[in-house]
Design a protein around this motif. Structure first.
Motif, mmCIF file in Angstrom:
data_model
loop_
_atom_site.group_PDB
_atom_site.id
_atom_site.type_symbol
_atom_site.label_atom_id
_atom_site.label_comp_id
_atom_site.label_asym_id
_atom_site.label_seq_id
_atom_site.Cartn_x
_atom_site.Cartn_y
_atom_site.Cartn_z
ATOM 1 N N ILE A 20 92.157 -16.236 -8.001
ATOM 2 C CA ILE A 20 91.113 -15.321 -7.554
ATOM 3 C C ILE A 20 91.619 -14.569 -6.336
ATOM 4 O O ILE A 20 92.162 -15.178 -5.407
ATOM 5 N N ALA A 21 91.454 -13.255 -6.321
ATOM 6 C CA ALA A 21 91.839 -12.454 -5.167
ATOM 7 C C ALA A 21 90.637 -12.280 -4.244
ATOM 8 O O ALA A 21 89.552 -11.922 -4.692
ATOM 9 N N ALA A 22 90.835 -12.557 -2.954
ATOM 10 C CA ALA A 22 89.820 -12.322 -1.925
ATOM 11 C C ALA A 22 90.312 -11.152 -1.084
ATOM 12 O O ALA A 22 91.157 -11.326 -0.198
ATOM 13 N N VAL A 23 89.796 -9.954 -1.366
ATOM 14 C CA VAL A 23 90.387 -8.716 -0.862
ATOM 15 C C VAL A 23 89.587 -8.141 0.303
ATOM 16 O O VAL A 23 88.407 -7.800 0.158
ATOM 17 N N ASN A 24 90.243 -8.034 1.434
ATOM 18 C CA ASN A 24 89.726 -7.284 2.571
ATOM 19 C C ASN A 24 90.748 -6.239 2.967
ATOM 20 O O ASN A 24 91.955 -6.470 2.874
ATOM 21 N N GLY A 25 90.292 -5.073 3.410
ATOM 22 C CA GLY A 25 91.192 -4.042 3.892
ATOM 23 C C GLY A 25 91.839 -3.253 2.773
ATOM 24 O O GLY A 25 91.310 -3.143 1.664
ATOM 25 N N ARG A 52 82.602 -16.008 -1.070
ATOM 26 C CA ARG A 52 82.319 -15.741 -2.488
ATOM 27 C C ARG A 52 83.486 -16.178 -3.363
ATOM 28 O O ARG A 52 83.288 -16.772 -4.433
ATOM 29 N N ALA A 53 84.706 -15.905 -2.906
ATOM 30 C CA ALA A 53 85.876 -16.330 -3.677
ATOM 31 C C ALA A 53 85.926 -17.856 -3.793
ATOM 32 O O ALA A 53 86.228 -18.403 -4.864
ATOM 33 N N LEU A 54 85.614 -18.543 -2.699
ATOM 34 C CA LEU A 54 85.620 -20.001 -2.726
ATOM 35 C C LEU A 54 84.521 -20.527 -3.640
ATOM 36 O O LEU A 54 84.717 -21.522 -4.349
ATOM 37 N N LEU A 59 95.582 -10.749 -12.008
ATOM 38 C CA LEU A 59 94.787 -11.897 -11.578
ATOM 39 C C LEU A 59 93.505 -11.971 -12.404
ATOM 40 O O LEU A 59 93.189 -11.078 -13.178
ATOM 41 N N ASP A 60 92.758 -13.055 -12.237
ATOM 42 C CA ASP A 60 91.625 -13.310 -13.128
ATOM 43 C C ASP A 60 90.299 -12.795 -12.588
ATOM 44 O O ASP A 60 89.461 -12.326 -13.349
ATOM 45 N N VAL A 61 90.101 -12.894 -11.285
ATOM 46 C CA VAL A 61 88.872 -12.407 -10.650
ATOM 47 C C VAL A 61 89.268 -11.752 -9.331
ATOM 48 O O VAL A 61 90.107 -12.281 -8.601
ATOM 49 N N VAL A 62 88.658 -10.598 -9.032
ATOM 50 C CA VAL A 62 88.914 -9.895 -7.775
ATOM 51 C C VAL A 62 87.588 -9.704 -7.047
ATOM 52 O O VAL A 62 86.692 -9.016 -7.546
ATOM 53 N N VAL A 63 87.463 -10.349 -5.884
ATOM 54 C CA VAL A 63 86.304 -10.173 -5.008
ATOM 55 C C VAL A 63 86.758 -9.301 -3.847
ATOM 56 O O VAL A 63 87.734 -9.627 -3.169
ATOM 57 N N ALA A 64 86.054 -8.199 -3.601
ATOM 58 C CA ALA A 64 86.468 -7.258 -2.562
ATOM 59 C C ALA A 64 85.372 -7.068 -1.534
ATOM 60 O O ALA A 64 84.180 -7.072 -1.860
ATOM 61 N N GLY A 65 85.772 -6.876 -0.287
ATOM 62 C CA GLY A 65 84.839 -6.518 0.756
ATOM 63 C C GLY A 65 84.404 -5.073 0.600
ATOM 64 O O GLY A 65 85.130 -4.239 0.063
ATOM 65 N N GLU A 66 83.210 -4.758 1.077
ATOM 66 C CA GLU A 66 82.671 -3.415 0.893
ATOM 67 C C GLU A 66 83.495 -2.347 1.601
ATOM 68 O O GLU A 66 83.405 -1.162 1.257
#
Length: 274
Positions: A110-115, A200-202, A128-135
């Protein structure tokens, strides 16, 4: 979870720009940690990540992984263009950027994306399987602005996810794609407030780790089979062996794009010889 719960020890990553931790049972967390350079990856970082993912796949106590960043400024700016522009540039592993862009994965990541997410890092995300991104996250594919090719290995997957015309637009213009748009077109699964990305990623990782690891692996295997039979690898093999790519790699515009980036000036392109 602690390292004492593992059946084998993580690989030695030396001075690679990474932080490795275990935030919950059965979960591995890897964070990019080169904030001053927007987490642009050096050769040694890619080799360390290749070793980490190989170990993750073989360590039976680990069921899910998260790839994040220690800084909200950047997730990953792709490969370090200064290093890539050197005549004696160091090789990368066959698995590509972050040890992931070309890797055939078995377990979920899972990607936890900021910036910012730039260039090959966007292509890497498509594997990757899931991408969670910050607004506030922003994705871009600026290779055309740098005179280099989109060679992260993810071009066919990019077309699969967002369609040929949308992929063409992003590659042709090199424009930034804000996280909400990235979610709408299918590059991102979920957009959350910046300070909730890791949580959220966790949460998704814990939900995954609570399930049968056999069922999860087999489900992902089925999805990878669908990609394989769509001919993705054959497409990339043809792309990398093409006359057009060889001309670009040896051409003046590739050298000029990298020089302009290093010298922080607009590039002075010559007419195409393709």
């Amino acid at each position: 979870m602690s390292e004492s719960d593992l059946t084998s020890q993580p690989p030695d990553i030396g001075d690679a720009h990474l932080v490795v931790s275990f935030p919950a049972p059965h979960i591995l967390h890897v964070a990019f940690d080169r904030p001053a350079k927007w987490n642009a990856l050096l050769s040694k970082d890619n080799w360390a990540l290749d070793a980490i993912w190989g170990w993750y796949e073989s360590e039976p106590s680990l069921r899910c992984a998260i790839l994040g960043t220690t800084s909200r400024r950047a997730f990953c700016a792709g490969g370090d263009l200064i290093e890539l522009g050197q005549k004696d540039r160091k090789p990368w592993p066959d698995s590509g950027l972050a040890g992931l862009a070309k890797r055939a994965l078995r377990k979920p990541i899972i990607a936890a994306v900021n910036g910012v997410v730039i260039g090959g890092a966007v292509e890497m995300l498509t594997n990757l399987d899931v991408v969670v991104a910050g607004e506030s996250a922003v994705l871009s594919l600026p290779e055309a602005k740098r005179g280099v090719h989109a060679g992260g290995g993810g071009l066919p997957r990019l077309v699969y996810l967002i369609g040929r015309q949308k992929a063409a637009e992003l590659l042709m213009t090199g424009r930034d794609v804000p996280a909400p748009e990235a979610e709408r077109i299918g590059l991102v699964n979920a957009v959350v407030p910046d300070d909730l990305v890791e949580a959220r990623a966790l949460e998704i990782a814990q939900q995954t780790a609570a399930n049968s690891p056999d069922a999860v692996i087999l489900s992902l295997y089925g999805l990878r089979l669908a990609e394989r039979h769509a001919g993705y690898q054959g497409m990339m093999d043809e792309y990398f062996s093409s006359r057009e790519l060889q001309v670009l790699l040896k051409g003046e515009n590739t050298r000029e794009g990298l020089r302009a980036f290093i010298e922080k000036r607009p590039p002075r392109w010559v007419n195409s010889k393709l």
